[in-house]
Design an enzyme around this catalytic site. Structure first.
Site, short mmCIF file in Angstrom:
data_model
loop_
_atom_site.label_atom_id
_atom_site.label_comp_id
_atom_site.label_asym_id
_atom_site.label_seq_id
_atom_site.Cartn_x
_atom_site.Cartn_y
_atom_site.Cartn_z
N TYR A 100 0.85 -1.19 0.00
CA TYR A 100 0.00 0.00 0.00
C TYR A 100 0.89 1.23 0.00
O TYR A 100 1.78 1.37 0.84
CB TYR A 100 -0.87 -0.02 1.26
CG TYR A 100 -1.81 1.15 1.40
CD1 TYR A 100 -2.84 1.36 0.49
CD2 TYR A 100 -1.69 2.05 2.46
CE1 TYR A 100 -3.72 2.43 0.62
CE2 TYR A 100 -2.57 3.11 2.61
CZ TYR A 100 -3.57 3.30 1.69
OH TYR A 100 -4.45 4.35 1.84
N ASP A 123 9.19 2.81 0.14
CA ASP A 123 8.12 3.42 0.92
C ASP A 123 8.33 3.00 2.38
O ASP A 123 8.01 1.88 2.76
CB ASP A 123 6.77 2.94 0.39
CG ASP A 123 5.59 3.58 1.12
OD1 ASP A 123 5.78 4.03 2.27
OD2 ASP A 123 4.49 3.60 0.55
N LYS A 141 3.97 9.61 8.79
CA LYS A 141 3.57 10.20 10.08
C LYS A 141 4.64 10.21 11.16
O LYS A 141 4.63 11.09 12.02
CB LYS A 141 2.33 9.47 10.57
CG LYS A 141 2.38 7.96 10.33
CD LYS A 141 1.01 7.37 10.02
CE LYS A 141 1.13 6.01 9.35
NZ LYS A 141 -0.04 5.58 8.63
N1 HOZ Z 1 -4.06 1.17 6.32
C1 HOZ Z 1 -3.80 2.31 7.13
C2 HOZ Z 1 -2.55 2.12 7.94
N2 HOZ Z 1 -1.65 1.21 7.39
C3 HOZ Z 1 -4.98 2.57 8.01
C4 HOZ Z 1 -4.97 3.94 8.57
C5 HOZ Z 1 -6.15 4.27 9.44
O1 HOZ Z 1 -7.26 3.77 9.22
O2 HOZ Z 1 -5.97 5.04 10.37
#
Ligand code: HOZ
Length: 429
Positions: free
Chosen positions: A146, A241, A269
């Site tokens: 992702y 990434d 983040k």
């Molecule tokens: N897939 C996101 C983190 N890897 C989810 C983020 C979220 O829903 O806060």
């Protein structure tokens, strides 16, 4: 033993009337684990406290950034101090160079970098830079990896789409993903075949060096070095990434851990200490393509936001001063071991893994190497386990396709408390 959820239920009903699915990001709606999403009142160190007063050991930690736990004094003070001096300028501030300098000292491959507001923005900007630099259009990504929700990367994207069982996403025109080539992770032959067919048209290979969005999946021995070689041989860029793994799997990120240097790195983040931020950076000749140095446009009023910069700087200073990474890494290793032993005692097949301050597990009898094998894990059992753990005061990511995170606030006592919950939950599974 069921924990009270009346307040979360009321808040969820209210939120559903206002926001799609009642949430601002799909995974947290608990669709794949069932039950009511816990609405969080506050975070305290290693714990979340929900609106019903349930206190839970948090193994999500905002999906990575909270290396010091929730609301560490050093970070909250830095945010308050900066807020008193202004929350957004739309103009440069010295904080940006301070944080950029720190990041570059840890990630020397990021010779130049630019701050953005999220990992998604970082990924789409990195691809734009790579395409402009190479004058090529095609991008290779791995099945189940992702890179945020930019259209061109939303193909076989793991995480939320996998959690919700979506093939990918309507609303993404086929033309936009036509240049996105998806290959299985850890499969050199498949990648070689793609390069043989399309090598002269490939701008970049994007990879989560340790996948963290299809559950946690390591690269096979030598796989990242192979990516480095094949991209170099074909004049394509290698993009790491590190939104999930940065400052997590190793103090110097995955590139230090594996000794493989990418051309471009995406961070998220963690560099903002939990505030919304991202960055992309890499070789100076690639990054100098970006405006105003070069012709490639990318901009944002909130990019380099002073609150996020101050929070990130405070996080890194405090983490260095307190040895936070080591403490968080010990907690991740010990929690993964506790899960393994609880599952073994209960006769539940499990695959656990940890690296630095990050861990993951699959309810699977077989090793997981790629998205296809991750998808054979027992999702129904994961959902039950998730609920059993909530009732025992442990908050796991609400999806079998997310990784777990610790912090320096996950002391041995906290991990021992979690281990007891794992023993009891696996026994009840
Ligand atoms: N897939 C996101 C983190 N890897 C989810 C983020 C979220 O829903 O806060």
């Amino acid at each position: 033993m069921t924990s009270p959820t009346t307040q979360s239920e009321t808040l969820f009903a209210h939120a559903q009337a206002l926001m799609p699915g009642g949430v601002s990001s799909p995974v947290r709606a608990f669709k794949s684990v069932g039950g009511v999403p816990r609405f969080i009142d506050r975070g305290e160190g290693a714990y979340l406290v929900d609106a019903d007063g349930n206190r839970m050991i948090d193994y999500v930690m905002s999906f990575g950034p909270l290396l010091l736990g929730h609301a560490p004094e050093a970070v909250t003070r830095a945010i308050a101090d900066q807020a008193a001096r202004g929350t957004s300028f739309g103009a440069p501030s010295p904080l940006e160079s301070d944080l950029a300098e720190h990041i570059r000292s840890v990630y020397p491959s990021m010779e130049r970098l630019r701050f953005v507001n999220s990992g998604t923005e970082g990924a789409m900007s990195a691809v734009r830079a790579a395409r402009a630099f190479t004058r090529r259009d095609k991008v290779v990504k791995f099945d189940g990896h992702y890179h945020g929700h930019a259209d061109l990367l939303l193909a076989k994207a793991g995480s939320g789409v996998a959690t919700l069982g979506l093939p990918d996403s309507p609303g993404v025109p086929a033309a936009v993903t036509a240049d996105t080539l998806v290959v299985p992770f850890n499969d050199p032959a498949a990648l070689r075949a793609v390069f043989e067919a399309e090598g002269e048209r490939i701008a970049a290979v994007l990879v989560e060096p340790i996948a963290g969005n299809m559950g946690m999946v390591r690269p096979a021995e030598g796989f990242l070095a192979f990516l480095r070689e094949i991209t170099e041989a074909h004049g394509a860029l290698l993009v790491f990434d590190e939104v999930m793994v940065g400052f997590r799997v190793h103090p110097g990120g995955a590139q230090a851990l594996f000794g493989v240097t990418p051309d471009v790195t995406i961070l998220g983040k963690v560099i903002g200490g939990g505030l919304p931020v991202g960055a992309y950076g890499g070789r100076a000749d690639v990054m100098e393509m970006m405006a105003p140095s070069g012709p490639v446009y990318q901009a944002g009023t909130l990019s380099g936001n002073p609150l996020a910069m101050a929070a990130g700087l405070a996080l890194f200073r405090e983490a260095n001063a307190t040895g936070a990474w080591r403490l968080a890494a010990d907690a991740a290793r010990d929690t993964a071991a506790a899960i393994q032993s609880a599952a073994d005692a209960a006769g539940v097949p499990v695959q656990t893994t940890s690296e630095g301050a990050m861990f993951g597990f699959f309810l699977n009898a077989n090793p997981v190497m790629d998205y296809a094998s991750a998808a054979t894990s027992d999702r129904e059992a994961f959902a039950r386990l998730h609920g059993l753990l909530l009732d025992r005061g442990v908050y796991l990511p609400p999806s079998p396709f997310e990784a777990c995170f610790t912090s320096s606030a996950h002391t041995p006592d906290v991990v021992a408390e979690a281990a007891e919950a794992f023993r009891s939950a696996f026994a009840a599974l």
